[in-house]
Design a protein around this motif. Sequence first.
Motif, PDB file in Angstrom:
ATOM      1  N   GLU A  11      -1.544 -35.042  51.011  1.00  0.00           N
ATOM      2  CA  GLU A  11      -0.244 -34.434  51.349  1.00  0.00           C
ATOM      3  C   GLU A  11      -0.334 -33.593  52.614  1.00  0.00           C
ATOM      4  O   GLU A  11       0.578 -33.594  53.439  1.00  0.00           O
ATOM      5  CB  GLU A  11       0.247 -33.588  50.171  1.00  0.00           C
ATOM      6  N   ILE A  12      -1.458 -32.884  52.783  1.00  0.00           N
ATOM      7  CA  ILE A  12      -1.660 -32.128  54.028  1.00  0.00           C
ATOM      8  C   ILE A  12      -1.665 -33.086  55.217  1.00  0.00           C
ATOM      9  O   ILE A  12      -1.017 -32.846  56.244  1.00  0.00           O
ATOM     10  CB  ILE A  12      -2.983 -31.336  53.981  1.00  0.00           C
ATOM     11  N   ILE A  68      -1.935 -22.813  55.546  1.00  0.00           N
ATOM     12  CA  ILE A  68      -2.420 -23.873  56.438  1.00  0.00           C
ATOM     13  C   ILE A  68      -1.939 -23.587  57.860  1.00  0.00           C
ATOM     14  O   ILE A  68      -0.772 -23.219  58.069  1.00  0.00           O
ATOM     15  CB  ILE A  68      -1.892 -25.247  55.984  1.00  0.00           C
ATOM     16  N   ALA A  69      -2.820 -23.743  58.826  1.00  0.00           N
ATOM     17  CA  ALA A  69      -2.438 -23.528  60.236  1.00  0.00           C
ATOM     18  C   ALA A  69      -1.319 -24.496  60.618  1.00  0.00           C
ATOM     19  O   ALA A  69      -1.399 -25.690  60.327  1.00  0.00           O
ATOM     20  CB  ALA A  69      -3.647 -23.733  61.143  1.00  0.00           C
ATOM     21  N   ILE A  70      -0.275 -23.975  61.253  1.00  0.00           N
ATOM     22  CA  ILE A  70       0.854 -24.810  61.679  1.00  0.00           C
ATOM     23  C   ILE A  70       0.442 -25.604  62.920  1.00  0.00           C
ATOM     24  O   ILE A  70      -0.057 -25.029  63.890  1.00  0.00           O
ATOM     25  CB  ILE A  70       2.091 -23.948  61.988  1.00  0.00           C
ATOM     26  N   PRO A  71       0.625 -26.920  62.909  1.00  0.00           N
ATOM     27  CA  PRO A  71       0.261 -27.721  64.084  1.00  0.00           C
ATOM     28  C   PRO A  71       1.069 -27.296  65.314  1.00  0.00           C
ATOM     29  O   PRO A  71       2.170 -26.751  65.183  1.00  0.00           O
ATOM     30  CB  PRO A  71       0.617 -29.152  63.663  1.00  0.00           C
ATOM     31  N   GLN A 324      -9.263 -31.062  58.597  1.00  0.00           N
ATOM     32  CA  GLN A 324     -10.542 -31.677  58.255  1.00  0.00           C
ATOM     33  C   GLN A 324     -11.032 -31.253  56.873  1.00  0.00           C
ATOM     34  O   GLN A 324     -10.727 -30.163  56.397  1.00  0.00           O
ATOM     35  CB  GLN A 324     -11.610 -31.271  59.281  1.00  0.00           C
ATOM     36  N   MET A 325     -11.830 -32.123  56.247  1.00  0.00           N
ATOM     37  CA  MET A 325     -12.567 -31.742  55.049  1.00  0.00           C
ATOM     38  C   MET A 325     -13.743 -30.843  55.451  1.00  0.00           C
ATOM     39  O   MET A 325     -14.190 -30.874  56.604  1.00  0.00           O
ATOM     40  CB  MET A 325     -13.094 -32.990  54.331  1.00  0.00           C
ATOM     41  N   GLU A 326     -14.250 -30.077  54.501  1.00  0.00           N
ATOM     42  CA  GLU A 326     -15.402 -29.231  54.773  1.00  0.00           C
ATOM     43  C   GLU A 326     -16.630 -30.086  55.071  1.00  0.00           C
ATOM     44  O   GLU A 326     -16.839 -31.118  54.431  1.00  0.00           O
ATOM     45  CB  GLU A 326     -15.714 -28.323  53.566  1.00  0.00           C
TER      46      GLU A 326
END
Length: 334
Positions: A11-12, A68-71, A324-326
């Motif tokens: 979803e992210i 979450i950081a806004i694009p 990104q994933m960790e």
Amino acid sequence: MNVKNPISSSEIGTLWLTYQEKTLILRVLEYFIEKSDDQQAINIMGGLWQELDLFVDKIKGIFENEGIAIPKGFTSEDVNLEAPKLYDNGFDIMFIRILKEISMGMYTLNMNMSYREDIMSIYERLTTITHRIYKLSTLYLLNRGILTLPPKVTMPKTTEFIKNTSYLNGFTLFSNERALNAIELGTLHHGIETNNIGKQLITGFAQCADDKEVKQYFVKGKELAKKQIKIFEEILLDAEVQFSATSGSTVTTSTTAPFSQKLMMFCIYLLNGFGIVGSSFGSIFSLRNDLTVKQAIIAKDIYFYTNEGIKIMIKNGWMEEPPQMEDRSKIIKK
């Protein structure tokens, strides 16, 4: 109690990509609205701008609530409303119609990767808007003679089944190729129609690009679109099909860029993705092996062209990185 699920990785990702696409479309609409002299076209584009702007704010709100950081996406820095008109004669609505085709496919994929009710609701409502704008745009273009209909076929009077695998080879007694079926005709017509619009779009981009490498990339894209149109037209001509899938829109002689090179490159990136999917659809549902091979070659050409464009965007710092994933290996090493 109605407990809201935590937002998932898929979803992210889909919201992030939707944000990129919607902010790009908003900037394109702002320029086209500013340059349009047709009130009906302004009404279609203005209504779409208002609705999409609301959904950009909704996505921002979800990102803020989830930490979450806004694009960055595309902002007022990416559009020059003072630039002269680069396209004329209905190109604005023709291009919006193509963008809505892309949106239809994206929302279906995004809905399939959504699990939260509020996020599924976003794609459900965006799909409704897209269908309505696509219909309005199509009727607008047909009424003005800018859009042409696919070739006509003789109406089938009976139901038939394929009796021999030679149908796949296209073999008949007097020819090495059987007649095209309605599905194949539709795919070929659509390929010519979309590549005509893409060729005009990228011609305008090539005229006003400042960077030499970017300009050459756009010129290469124009030639790729011409190559695809030629392949499709030759198939129709060999089948003795009367066709006309050209648009009446035109590119002006302006060399002033209405959009940033970042926006123009990302726009071509989106269209390339749509082109690869379209070629895949054509190769799957075409039952003549020669058409399948040609569609596969086209998809390969688009893939390598897209990859070249991604490298240019990365080199110039224009490719925003998706969430990104960790990196567990890096964390462990620390």
